[in-house]
Enzyme design. Structure first.
Site, PDB file in Angstrom:
ATOM      1  CD  GLU A  41      -2.409   2.017  -2.831  1.00  0.00           C
ATOM      2  OE1 GLU A  41      -3.739   2.209  -2.498  1.00  0.00           O
ATOM      3  OE2 GLU A  41      -1.545   1.532  -3.016  1.00  0.00           O
ATOM      4  CG  HIS A  78      -1.798   0.823   1.026  1.00  0.00           C
ATOM      5  ND1 HIS A  78      -1.483   2.190   1.367  1.00  0.00           N
ATOM      6  CD2 HIS A  78      -3.615   1.146   1.354  1.00  0.00           C
ATOM      7  CE1 HIS A  78      -2.939   2.822   1.204  1.00  0.00           C
ATOM      8  NE2 HIS A  78      -4.043   2.324   1.040  1.00  0.00           N
TER       9      HIS A  78
END
Length: 225
Positions: A137, A66
């Site tokens: 992302e 992430h």
């Protein structure tokens, strides 16, 4: 627990403190995914969570890469490759996140893909479609309310899939799931879900809102079956 999981997989990623609690509360066909893990087994690694500990809790999935882990905790591509191998060797599965920042996006697809390729290159031999899900992302869209357009998202997802076909295998590219993870919410989930190369969502803030089952339903309608 209100989500219809008959046509898609649903994972929830609680904070480390709440993994065990959430795992005891979700219905059987919803999986809990840890937000992070250590890079090797149990030992003197203060503050880390070993995969073996997660397995004791019946956790099957780990989220790695992430953007906040990469930026704030300085997790390098090398470290993340080590973690991914550790996770897979232990028999677990992984959601592996990649994505560019705004300066790269503003330079276009080639610059965007240069970042994504750099983040994927060291794990390309670990991309087992049965065990790894890629989450694209765009960092500039995370938590900002700004979402990549469906055209931007599809273009990038397709480019990632082409790179996998050329550098791993066509079979892997065809089978691996690539999620979109930049401010996905109920209002844009259906349009994004229509895109050929978007296989699901890594949902942030909207996962804490009543609209979350609507996001699940949108992708179930588009990709289920």
């Amino acid at each position: 627990n209100e989500c219809d999981t008959s046509s898609c997989d649903v994972l929830v990623c609680p904070s480390p403190l709440h993994v065990a609690y959430v795992a005891s509360k979700v219905k059987e066909n919803i999986k809990v995914c840890a937000q992070n893990c250590g890079f090797k087994g149990c030992g003197a690694f203060t503050g880390e969570t070993a995969v073996e500990q997660l397995k004791d809790l019946k956790i099957e999935w780990v989220l790695l890469g992430h953007s906040e882990r990469r930026e704030y905790f300085l997790e390098s591509n090398e470290l993340l490759a080590q973690k991914l191998k550790y996770v897979l060797d232990a028999g677990m599965k992984c959601v592996y996140a990649i994505g560019e920042k705004l300066p790269e996006r503003e330079k276009g697809l080639e610059a965007t893909m240069a970042v994504c390729i750099d983040q994927l290159a060291q794990v390309k031999n670990l991309l087992d479609p049965e065990k790894v899900v890629i989450a694209y992302e765009p960092v500039w869209a995370i938590g900002t309310g700004v979402t990549a357009s469906a055209e931007q998202a599809q273009e990038t997802h397709a480019a990632i899939r082409r790179w996998i076909a050329e550098n791993v295998s066509e079979d892997c590219a065809a089978k691996i799931r690539i999620q979109y993870g930049g401010s996905a919410h109920a209002k844009n989930a259906f349009e994004l879900g229509l895109c050929d190369d978007i296989d699901g969502f890594l949902v942030g803030g909207a996962s804490l809102k009543p609209e979350f089952p609507d996001i699940v339903n949108a992708i179930s309608i588009q990709k289920g079956g």
